[in-house]
Design a protein around this motif. Structure first.
Motif, PDB file in Angstrom:
ATOM      1  N   SER A 180      -4.341   6.681   0.072  1.00 28.95           N
ATOM      2  CA  SER A 180      -4.311   5.371   0.729  1.00 28.95           C
ATOM      3  C   SER A 180      -5.520   4.528   0.318  1.00 28.95           C
ATOM      4  CB  SER A 180      -4.218   5.512   2.244  1.00 28.95           C
ATOM      5  OG  SER A 180      -5.344   6.185   2.753  1.00 28.95           O
ATOM      6  N   GLU A 181      -6.698   5.154   0.187  1.00 32.85           N
ATOM      7  CA  GLU A 181      -7.886   4.413  -0.260  1.00 32.85           C
ATOM      8  C   GLU A 181      -7.719   3.921  -1.695  1.00 32.85           C
ATOM      9  OE1 GLU A 181     -11.799   6.204   1.803  1.00 32.85           O
ATOM     10  OE2 GLU A 181     -10.596   7.683   0.708  1.00 32.85           O
ATOM     11  N   LEU A 182      -7.220   4.800  -2.564  1.00 32.64           N
ATOM     12  CA  LEU A 182      -7.032   4.417  -3.960  1.00 32.64           C
ATOM     13  C   LEU A 182      -5.973   3.314  -4.076  1.00 32.64           C
ATOM     14  CD1 LEU A 182      -7.997   4.930  -6.821  1.00 32.64           C
ATOM     15  CD2 LEU A 182      -6.257   6.731  -7.029  1.00 32.64           C
ATOM     16  N   ALA A 183      -4.923   3.395  -3.274  1.00 36.05           N
ATOM     17  CA  ALA A 183      -3.879   2.364  -3.284  1.00 36.05           C
ATOM     18  C   ALA A 183      -4.463   1.011  -2.879  1.00 36.05           C
ATOM     19  CB  ALA A 183      -2.738   2.756  -2.352  1.00 36.05           C
ATOM     20  N   ARG A 184      -5.282   0.990  -1.831  1.00 39.37           N
ATOM     21  CA  ARG A 184      -5.883  -0.276  -1.390  1.00 39.37           C
ATOM     22  C   ARG A 184      -6.829  -0.842  -2.451  1.00 39.37           C
ATOM     23  NH1 ARG A 184      -6.192   2.607   3.320  1.00 39.37           N
ATOM     24  NH2 ARG A 184      -8.448   2.813   3.161  1.00 39.37           N
ATOM     25  N   PHE A 185      -7.543   0.036  -3.150  1.00 43.88           N
ATOM     26  CA  PHE A 185      -8.428  -0.400  -4.232  1.00 43.88           C
ATOM     27  C   PHE A 185      -7.608  -1.056  -5.343  1.00 43.88           C
ATOM     28  CE2 PHE A 185     -10.635   0.337  -8.268  1.00 43.88           C
ATOM     29  CZ  PHE A 185     -11.861  -0.248  -7.999  1.00 43.88           C
ATOM     30  N   ILE A 186      -6.504  -0.425  -5.718  1.00 42.31           N
ATOM     31  CA  ILE A 186      -5.634  -0.968  -6.768  1.00 42.31           C
ATOM     32  C   ILE A 186      -5.089  -2.326  -6.349  1.00 42.31           C
ATOM     33  CG2 ILE A 186      -3.401  -0.641  -7.929  1.00 42.31           C
ATOM     34  CD1 ILE A 186      -4.047   2.426  -7.890  1.00 42.31           C
ATOM     35  N   ILE A 187      -4.598  -2.422  -5.127  1.00 36.93           N
ATOM     36  CA  ILE A 187      -4.026  -3.684  -4.652  1.00 36.93           C
ATOM     37  C   ILE A 187      -5.092  -4.772  -4.588  1.00 36.93           C
ATOM     38  CG2 ILE A 187      -2.978  -4.825  -2.645  1.00 36.93           C
ATOM     39  CD1 ILE A 187      -1.514  -2.081  -2.191  1.00 36.93           C
ATOM     40  N   GLY A 188      -6.284  -4.426  -4.127  1.00 39.18           N
ATOM     41  CA  GLY A 188      -7.370  -5.402  -4.085  1.00 39.18           C
ATOM     42  C   GLY A 188      -7.721  -5.907  -5.475  1.00 39.18           C
ATOM     43  N   GLY A 189      -7.783  -5.001  -6.441  1.00 37.81           N
ATOM     44  CA  GLY A 189      -8.064  -5.406  -7.817  1.00 37.81           C
ATOM     45  C   GLY A 189      -6.970  -6.279  -8.384  1.00 37.81           C
ATOM     46  N   LEU A 190      -5.726  -5.877  -8.161  1.00 41.47           N
ATOM     47  CA  LEU A 190      -4.600  -6.685  -8.651  1.00 41.47           C
ATOM     48  C   LEU A 190      -4.559  -8.056  -8.005  1.00 41.47           C
ATOM     49  CD1 LEU A 190      -1.727  -4.057  -8.909  1.00 41.47           C
ATOM     50  CD2 LEU A 190      -2.795  -5.316 -10.803  1.00 41.47           C
ATOM     51  N   ASP A 191      -4.828  -8.115  -6.696  1.00 40.93           N
ATOM     52  CA  ASP A 191      -4.841  -9.409  -6.009  1.00 40.93           C
ATOM     53  C   ASP A 191      -5.832 -10.364  -6.675  1.00 40.93           C
ATOM     54  OD1 ASP A 191      -2.881  -9.375  -4.100  1.00 40.93           O
ATOM     55  OD2 ASP A 191      -4.215  -8.921  -2.429  1.00 40.93           O
ATOM     56  N   SER A 251       0.839  -1.213   0.000  1.00 42.53           N
ATOM     57  CA  SER A 251       0.000   0.000   0.000  1.00 42.53           C
ATOM     58  C   SER A 251       0.865   1.251   0.000  1.00 42.53           C
ATOM     59  CB  SER A 251      -0.921   0.020   1.226  1.00 42.53           C
ATOM     60  OG  SER A 251      -1.917  -0.949   1.105  1.00 42.53           O
ATOM     61  N   ARG A 252       1.923   1.230   0.788  1.00 36.85           N
ATOM     62  CA  ARG A 252       2.835   2.366   0.845  1.00 36.85           C
ATOM     63  C   ARG A 252       3.501   2.618  -0.515  1.00 36.85           C
ATOM     64  NH1 ARG A 252       4.331   0.813   5.447  1.00 36.85           N
ATOM     65  NH2 ARG A 252       6.121  -0.407   4.765  1.00 36.85           N
ATOM     66  N   VAL A 253       3.939   1.538  -1.173  1.00 34.29           N
ATOM     67  CA  VAL A 253       4.583   1.661  -2.488  1.00 34.29           C
ATOM     68  C   VAL A 253       3.621   2.302  -3.484  1.00 34.29           C
ATOM     69  CG1 VAL A 253       5.409   0.314  -4.483  1.00 34.29           C
ATOM     70  CG2 VAL A 253       6.251  -0.203  -2.187  1.00 34.29           C
ATOM     71  N   VAL A 254       2.389   1.798  -3.549  1.00 34.36           N
ATOM     72  CA  VAL A 254       1.407   2.322  -4.502  1.00 34.36           C
ATOM     73  C   VAL A 254       1.013   3.752  -4.126  1.00 34.36           C
ATOM     74  CG1 VAL A 254      -0.905   2.011  -5.476  1.00 34.36           C
ATOM     75  CG2 VAL A 254       0.578   0.024  -5.103  1.00 34.36           C
ATOM     76  N   GLU A 255       0.812   3.988  -2.838  1.00 31.37           N
ATOM     77  CA  GLU A 255       0.437   5.329  -2.380  1.00 31.37           C
ATOM     78  C   GLU A 255       1.514   6.354  -2.724  1.00 31.37           C
ATOM     79  OE1 GLU A 255      -0.816   7.545   1.782  1.00 31.37           O
ATOM     80  OE2 GLU A 255      -0.873   5.359   1.693  1.00 31.37           O
ATOM     81  N   GLU A 256       2.778   5.997  -2.520  1.00 34.60           N
ATOM     82  CA  GLU A 256       3.872   6.917  -2.861  1.00 34.60           C
ATOM     83  C   GLU A 256       3.895   7.211  -4.354  1.00 34.60           C
ATOM     84  OE1 GLU A 256       7.527   5.281  -1.352  1.00 34.60           O
ATOM     85  OE2 GLU A 256       6.831   5.405   0.726  1.00 34.60           O
ATOM     86  N   ALA A 257       3.666   6.195  -5.171  1.00 36.59           N
ATOM     87  CA  ALA A 257       3.632   6.400  -6.622  1.00 36.59           C
ATOM     88  C   ALA A 257       2.489   7.336  -6.995  1.00 36.59           C
ATOM     89  CB  ALA A 257       3.498   5.061  -7.341  1.00 36.59           C
ATOM     90  N   LEU A 258       1.327   7.129  -6.394  1.00 37.58           N
ATOM     91  CA  LEU A 258       0.192   8.018  -6.667  1.00 37.58           C
ATOM     92  C   LEU A 258       0.505   9.448  -6.242  1.00 37.58           C
ATOM     93  CD1 LEU A 258      -2.706   5.701  -5.415  1.00 37.58           C
ATOM     94  CD2 LEU A 258      -2.187   6.275  -7.807  1.00 37.58           C
ATOM     95  N   ARG A 259       1.077   9.584  -5.068  1.00 38.16           N
ATOM     96  CA  ARG A 259       1.415  10.902  -4.525  1.00 38.16           C
ATOM     97  C   ARG A 259       2.432  11.632  -5.411  1.00 38.16           C
ATOM     98  NH1 ARG A 259      -0.201  11.994   0.272  1.00 38.16           N
ATOM     99  NH2 ARG A 259      -0.236   9.866   1.013  1.00 38.16           N
ATOM    100  N   ASP A 260       3.339  10.871  -6.017  1.00 43.18           N
ATOM    101  CA  ASP A 260       4.362  11.474  -6.877  1.00 43.18           C
ATOM    102  C   ASP A 260       3.791  12.032  -8.173  1.00 43.18           C
ATOM    103  OD1 ASP A 260       6.348  10.890  -5.059  1.00 43.18           O
ATOM    104  OD2 ASP A 260       7.094   9.126  -6.137  1.00 43.18           O
ATOM    105  N   TYR A 261       2.653  11.491  -8.637  1.00 47.72           N
ATOM    106  CA  TYR A 261       2.176  11.856  -9.966  1.00 47.72           C
ATOM    107  C   TYR A 261       0.787  12.472 -10.018  1.00 47.72           C
ATOM    108  CZ  TYR A 261       6.260   9.261 -11.321  1.00 47.72           C
ATOM    109  OH  TYR A 261       7.554   8.837 -11.453  1.00 47.72           O
TER     110      TYR A 261
END
Length: 194
Positions: free
Chosen positions: A150-161, A129-139
């Protein structure tokens, strides 16, 4: 890189190889030590316990994921392109090394089944979640996104899982790629919704 760091990395690569090849149930510190051409005492010197070694493996996989996403983002100015290309690049990695995905699920289940190791599962998902959140925050500009990062990161990870579990079960890359495009569309739409 110092000799100490190089040796530690060699052991980590050996652990990844053994875990991916044999699964967590069959992986022993003895097998990892043999793969790395070190004795078990050396393994303990560098990593302490088996759980600490498993945590180092998870950190290495998180680092690799972060590198994949950063590389995919280079040269793109649109956050939509960064999301789409980051997810596609990660998916290429999934298709190239599905055994690493299987190993990560095994690590999660192992951790959840052993009370003393449950922290590994929590660290795994909070780390991703931290990795995805940092990427989102950077762009993505914070006022652009309708959800918290953090919510969007968890959504992405849940979908990928979900996509990964289906892919490692049936190995249908064409279907998985179509489904990935739906996930990309959903992530962008969710980020833009107001």
């Amino acid at each position: 890189m110092s000799r100490h760091e190089a040796r530690r990395n060699e052991i980590l690569v050996a652990a990844l190889a053994v875990l991916a090849r044999e699964g967590i149930a069959e992986t022993t510190t003895r097998k990892i030590a043999a793969e790395a051409n070190v004795n078990q005492a050396m393994l303990r010197y560098y990593f302490g316990s088996k759980d600490e070694l498993l945590f180092a493996v998870l950190r290495e996989l998180m680092r690799r994921t972060q590198d994949i996403v950063r590389q995919a983002a280079q040269g793109h100015t649109s956050w939509r392109d960064v999301i789409a290309n980051g997810l596609r690049a990660f998916w290429e990695h999934v298709e190239r090394e599905p055994e690493l995905q299987i190993m990560q699920y095994e690590l999660t289940l192992y951790a959840l089944r052993h009370t003393d190791s449950a922290w590994l599962a929590q660290q795994q998902y909070s780390g991703y979640s931290r990795v995805v959140e940092e990427a989102l925050r950077d762009y993505i500009a914070p006022d652009t996104c309708s959800l918290s990062f953090s919510e969007l990161a968890r959504f992405i990870i849940g979908g990928l899982d979900g996509l990964i579990l289906q892919f490692i079960s049936d190995r249908d890359p064409a279907r998985a790629r179509r489904d990935l495009e739906h996930l990309i569309t959903a992530v962008i739409a969710l980020a833009e919704s107001r």
